[in-house]
Design an enzyme around this catalytic site. Structure first.
Site, PDB file in Angstrom:
ATOM      1  N   LEU A 145     -22.865 -30.207  15.778  1.00  0.00           N
ATOM      2  CA  LEU A 145     -21.897 -31.300  15.791  1.00  0.00           C
ATOM      3  C   LEU A 145     -22.365 -32.300  16.845  1.00  0.00           C
ATOM      4  CD1 LEU A 145     -18.500 -29.341  15.784  1.00  0.00           C
ATOM      5  CD2 LEU A 145     -19.623 -30.419  13.828  1.00  0.00           C
ATOM      6  N   ASP A 146     -22.100 -33.573  16.617  1.00  0.00           N
ATOM      7  CA  ASP A 146     -22.434 -34.581  17.622  1.00  0.00           C
ATOM      8  C   ASP A 146     -21.683 -34.303  18.920  1.00  0.00           C
ATOM      9  OD1 ASP A 146     -23.956 -35.810  15.675  1.00  0.00           O
ATOM     10  OD2 ASP A 146     -22.425 -37.303  15.173  1.00  0.00           O
ATOM     11  N   LYS A 147     -22.204 -34.839  20.006  1.00  0.00           N
ATOM     12  CA  LYS A 147     -21.623 -34.612  21.330  1.00  0.00           C
ATOM     13  C   LYS A 147     -20.120 -34.867  21.359  1.00  0.00           C
ATOM     14  CE  LYS A 147     -21.829 -36.373  26.088  1.00  0.00           C
ATOM     15  NZ  LYS A 147     -22.509 -37.304  27.014  1.00  0.00           N
ATOM     16  N   THR A 196     -18.068 -35.256  18.697  1.00  0.00           N
ATOM     17  CA  THR A 196     -17.326 -34.719  17.558  1.00  0.00           C
ATOM     18  C   THR A 196     -16.793 -33.350  17.947  1.00  0.00           C
ATOM     19  OG1 THR A 196     -18.693 -35.898  15.937  1.00  0.00           O
ATOM     20  CG2 THR A 196     -17.474 -33.982  15.147  1.00  0.00           C
ATOM     21  N   ARG A 208     -20.657 -40.415   9.889  1.00  0.00           N
ATOM     22  CA  ARG A 208     -20.578 -41.699  10.593  1.00  0.00           C
ATOM     23  C   ARG A 208     -21.402 -42.771   9.880  1.00  0.00           C
ATOM     24  NH1 ARG A 208     -22.437 -39.997  16.431  1.00  0.00           N
ATOM     25  NH2 ARG A 208     -21.954 -42.195  16.887  1.00  0.00           N
TER      26      ARG A 208
END
Length: 325
Positions: free
Chosen positions: A138-140, A142, A238
């Protein structure tokens, strides 16, 4: 630390005529095809006592194949006492609810303080599993659910399920800019942005990417969405939402500065200005357990910042019943 691997099996006659790498993949399904190919090329495979180092070489059946190798654990990563929000755990897997601001894997600009560093501290043996068992990221900023494999067999099976898009479902909650009237699917390839190397973009030379979405709630100038990933490209949701001109709230990379709608309530105006991450949360995860095969599902509550944003958007919509942006 390292793990000694010692395997042996007799080649069934019904596999006679097949390639060495194909036979080994069937005999030792707990290990990935890429790992098996590396073992062959590195002289770690013997057939009836003789080293075989050609993946394409065919066997007749009835031979005894042996693997003798050592898996070296990555030594460059430090174990760190970082708290993890554990949703589920057994001998094979771990499911966590990742908070905002926690990077999953060390990289440029984030050499430590990551989920991987935390895993090495809480589960020292996981150092023997590639990438400390991390199957997907997961993105930082998110939040939400991630599954981690605690053993090599569990990781191999989960990665295979993810690649085949079988029994591995990830659903997300998001809030985007603009009013979407209906759900749909985005099927556009994603690759590295041609000029902004830290960004991704939709372009023809990218890898296939598919995102399904449906409208969960409409506001006068924003939409709450439920999304499902069919593929797992970097920044996929995104990038796809920005491609549709519905970038996520708070996503400075793909949506630019916040744009409060005309007549926004003071509360909405302030919250849009101060919301400091993309409004994206991995809300639901469903997988077939990599060892038992049992279907399992977990859900993570919507984080407080997205709950608060949703409430303010509802109030703004009530205060502006004409629905004009």
């Amino acid at each position: 630390m390292s793990e000694q691997i010692s395997l042996q099996a007799e080649v069934p006659t019904d596999l006679g005529g097949k390639r060495l790498d194909q036979i080994l993949a069937q005999l030792f399904p707990d290990y990935s095809r890429s790992r098996i190919k590396t073992w062959i090329l590195d002289d770690k495979i013997s057939v009836d006592g003789k080293i075989f180092n050609t993946p394409r070489e065919k066997l007749l059946g009835g031979e005894t194949v042996s693997v003798e190798t050592t898996i070296e654990a990555p030594r460059e990563y430090e174990a760190q006492d970082i708290k993890l929000n554990i949703v589920y755990e057994d001998d094979d897997i771990l499911v966590i609810n990742k908070p905002m601001g926690l990077v999953v894997h060390p990289g440029a600009g984030n050499p430590d303080g990551t989920v991987l560093n935390a895993l090495l501290h809480h589960y020292p043996d996981i150092i023997n599993v590639p990438r400390a068992g991390i199957v997907h990221r997961l993105d930082k900023d998110t939040t939400g659910l991630m599954v981690v494999a605690k053993t090599i067999p569990a990781q191999t099976h989960l990665v295979t399920a993810l690649q085949k898009r079988e029994n591995f479902t990830r659903e997300y909650e998001a809030i985007c800019n603009g009013t979407m009237t209906a759900g749909g699917m985005v099927e556009k390839p994603i690759g590295r942005h041609p000029t902004q190397r830290t960004h991704m973009a939709v372009h023809e030379m990218g890898k296939p990417a598919i995102t399904h979405y449906r409208v969960a709630e409409k506001f006068r100038a924003h939409t709450r969405l439920r999304l499902r990933l069919e593929t797992g490209r970097t920044h996929q949701i995104r990038v796809h939402m920005a491609f549709l001109n519905h970038a996520l709230i708070g996503d400075r990379a793909y949506g630019g500065r916040p744009r409060p709608p005309k007549g926004a309530t003071p509360e909405l105006f302030q919250m849009l200005r101060e919301f400091n991450r993309q409004a994206l949360h991995a809300v639901k995860l469903s997988i077939a357990h990599p060892i038992t095969g049992e279907m399992m599902t977990w859900q993570a509550p919507i984080p407080d910042d997205m709950v608060a944003m949703t409430q303010v958007l509802r109030e703004d919509t009530k205060a502006n019943p004409d629905l004009d942006i």
